[in-house]
Enzyme design. Structure first.
Site, PDB file in Angstrom:
ATOM      1  N   GLY A  72      38.766  15.711  90.023  1.00  0.00           N
ATOM      2  CA  GLY A  72      38.156  14.481  90.501  1.00  0.00           C
ATOM      3  C   GLY A  72      37.054  14.058  89.543  1.00  0.00           C
ATOM      4  N   ASP A 108      42.796  27.926  81.298  1.00  0.00           N
ATOM      5  CA  ASP A 108      42.728  26.510  80.924  1.00  0.00           C
ATOM      6  C   ASP A 108      41.605  26.272  79.912  1.00  0.00           C
ATOM      7  OD1 ASP A 108      43.660  23.911  80.976  1.00  0.00           O
ATOM      8  OD2 ASP A 108      42.419  23.308  82.674  1.00  0.00           O
TER       9      ASP A 108
END
Length: 672
Positions: A366, A479
């Protein structure tokens, strides 16, 4: 007959130093006052006077109310789960006298006292919600733990986690549990937890874990202590300070230490206070009004509470155990609440209600906003979008992991917010944003001279080494990329975004998943193709990042002039021909140190080798980066792959013009 001298010493220590475990905690709230002889004052005195006998006679817990509208008084009284009726009566009676004496005209007040009992009254309903999770009342024994503190912490944390779960899983009339664990043959740890039974399982769990977290910050290493809040109580020591219930006590375990939990329960019933025939009509009306209020309140907060409960379930570990390969297992790390809760209105004010002008960026989680607190401290607020592709599991993962990891090259989590439909994480603010902006924005690369880039490479390597080898948990980030390396005001790197991270056991080397997550271009071949990940898959990602820092080019989407080619194979071809400096970002020509550049290229190529076994560990990488005397091995040719397509790189002939423009590898075919 033998005597446990350690336990005896602890008891004598308590007697001698006068630990404050038996002292009262009292608070008069500033929510309004009433005048002498007012209806509210009379109602308060009347209902408080009835509490001692009713609470002690009915099992140690009571909620009741009296009056109407603004004169209505709500009360809650509770005694500790091992209190006798006489102890309960005496404690509640004394607490009420303290409240009236110290809060003579306040409309709300509460107190814990002695062998704890709890009395709370107010002019509004407070049932079912954790009260005042600010700074709690706490105390500790001034004696220090003198044995192996690391081993002691492991046993202590496991015991606390189990007792919390037992207490929060209690009934609607009693949420209380005790437990003990053997640390050595002669030494035991004792713990007690209790919540007001009006709390839900999730709220009780949350309150107790906040208390444990507070204790660890204020009093770690002490020989016993307590934390008491308006809605929950936590105490532990090295001697038995509570009365066990033989009918519900499990046999203790011998070392190796494991917590042995005693969960004591009493069947109490909620009652209404009988105040006499003259008040029967008033009480009936009050109960009808209360029922109507709760129905109205439930309808208005159902959506928000549903979301909050789901999130608390995740954070506290009460998540279904299906899909076990992808769900974060709480038992691997113990407690999870090591960070403060920050109120939503504070974060809304800090970010100007999450206005676009304060937006720093957008990720899979987000948007991220810059905020400024009232004291001038700058923060970054990560806001979980309702359509987030990462979702609640990744939110939970990040909360539980990053709250436990402390290193100068990892971003620091300051707190979280779980109010209404908002799920927010609050971090230290990184004024220089992320590394990718400096590497790939055409106007900024010149600011990253070689020495700064070399420091970023070394700092990032140290952060990954800490995750793999030096932290209490072995973490695989999964990641690592330029956008997840943040830069502070001095351009020091800090690794962020642990939503995809996984925990490994100390003896675990690799794992497999059906859910491949991360960013193509940084994924190791074995992970992208087969779902296999390990510390060596993080090493591969670091190698890609290192080559990007040197070249100023992205691996994902890298194209040579005529034929599509990965940055990795392009770098290897230049290095193998002795032309490694040709890879260097043009902005670094003047500031570069050739020996350091070539060494970094060679280390990067070692990290991106096809076989994970050929890649170095991060501790080896850190050593090679920091020394001029260590011989760096020669790397093999890396695999040429983009996304899920992989093939061995092929040396093209000058006449070969077969190129891919869609980021898909096309191999030259030769006749047989």
């Amino acid at each position: 007959m033998w005597v446990n001298f350690t336990a005896l010493s602890s008891i004598l220590s308590h007697l001698l130093i006068g630990i404050t475990l038996i002292e009262a905690f009292l608070k008069c709230y500033d929510t309004g006052n009433f005048s002498t002889n007012s209806t509210y004052g009379k109602n308060r005195d009347l209902i408080l006077a009835s509490l001692p006998s009713n609470v002690s006679a009915k099992g140690g817990f009571l909620t009741a109310s009296i009056g109407q509208n603004s004169d209505k008084v709500y009360t809650l009284a509770m005694c500790r789960g091992d209190s006798t009726p006489d102890d309960c009566y005496t404690c509640v009676n004394s607490t009420i006298h303290d409240l009236i004496a110290n809060c003579p005209n306040q409309k709300e007040a509460l107190a814990w006292r002695g062998k704890p009992c709890h009395v709370h009254y107010a002019n509004h309903s407070f049932y079912g919600t954790p009260q005042d999770l600010g700074v709690p009342d706490a105390g500790y024994n001034t004696g220090d733990i003198t044995f192996n503190l690391t081993e002691f912490d492991t046993v202590w944390e496991s015991l606390m986690d189990t007792v919390v779960r037992n207490a929060s899983n209690g009934s609607s009339t009693l949420k209380y549990a005790t437990g003990e664990a053997d640390f050595t043959i002669t030494q035991r740890i004792y713990a007690l937890m209790q919540c007001t039974p009006d709390l839900s399982h999730q709220s009780c769990d949350f309150c107790l874990r906040q208390s444990i977290s507070y204790y660890e910050r204020c009093c770690h290493g002490k020989q016993g202590g307590y934390v008491q809040r308006p809605s929950c109580y936590f105490q532990w020591d090295l001697y038995p300070f509570y009365t066990p219930n033989a009918s519900t006590t499990a046999p203790s375990l011998s070392p190796p230490p494991r917590p042995d939990i005693k969960h004591e329960t009493k069947q109490n019933k909620s009652i209404r206070i009988r105040l006499g025939a003259s008040l029967s009509a008033t009480l009936g009306l009050a109960l009808v009004s209360a029922c109507g209020f709760f129905i109205w309140r439930r309808r208005n907060v159902q959506e928000d509470k549903g979301q909050e409960v789901r999130l608390l379930d995740l954070v506290m570990g009460s998540v279904p155990r299906g899909n076990s390969s992808e769900i974060f297992h709480l038992q691997n790390i113990g407690r999870s609440q090591e960070f403060p809760s920050i109120q939503l209105n504070i974060l809304q004010a800090a970010t100007n209600n999450f206005c676009d002008e304060n937006k720093l960026g957008q990720g899979g989680f987000g948007p991220v906003y810059k905020g400024t607190l009232a004291d001038g401290k700058e923060i970054a607020v990560k806001r979980l979008s309702r359509t987030s592709g990462q979702g609640l599991l990744e939110f939970k993962n990040e909360v539980m992991l990053i709250a436990k990891l402390q290193h100068r090259n990892l971003v620091r989590l300051l707190g979280s917010c779980l109010e209404k439909n908002e799920k927010l994480l609050v971090y230290e603010f990184m004024p220089n944003k992320s590394l990718d902006m400096f590497l790939f924005d055409s106007s900024l690369p010149a600011q990253l001279v070689w020495q700064k880039r070399f420091n970023i490479i070394k700092g990032t390597a140290r952060g990954i080494m800490y995750l793999h080898e030096d932290s209490r948990l072995r973490i695989i980030h999964r990641d690592l990329k330029a956008s997840n390396v943040l830069l502070d005001h001095e351009m020091n790197p800090k690794i962020s975004d642990f939503g995809m991270a996984k925990i490994f056991g100390q003896d675990q080397n690799e794992a497999n998943t059906n859910r491949v997550v991360g960013t193509y271009g940084y994924m190791a071949p074995e992970y992208a193709m087969e779902g296999l990940f390990s510390v060596k898959s993080d090493v591969f990602s670091f190698g890609v990042l290192l080559l990007e820092i040197i070249s100023g080019k992205r691996n994902n989407g890298f194209h040579l002039s005529e034929c599509g080619e990965s940055l990795l194979t392009f770098a290897w071809k230049l290095w193998s021909k002795g032309e490694g400096m040709e890879l260097l970002d043009k902005h670094l020509v003047e500031s570069s140190v050739p020996n350091e550049v070539l060494k970094c290229i060679q280390i990067g190529l070692l990290c991106v080798q096809s076989d994970p076994a050929d890649r170095p560990t991060m501790s080896t990488v850190v050593a090679m980066l920091g020394s001029d005397t260590i011989t760096v091995p020669l790397p093999a040719k890396p695999a040429f792959y983009v996304g899920r397509f992989i093939a061995e790189s092929v040396e093209p002939n000058s006449s070969d013009k077969i190129c891919s423009i869609n980021e898909v590898t096309i191999s030259n075919m030769s006749p047989r």
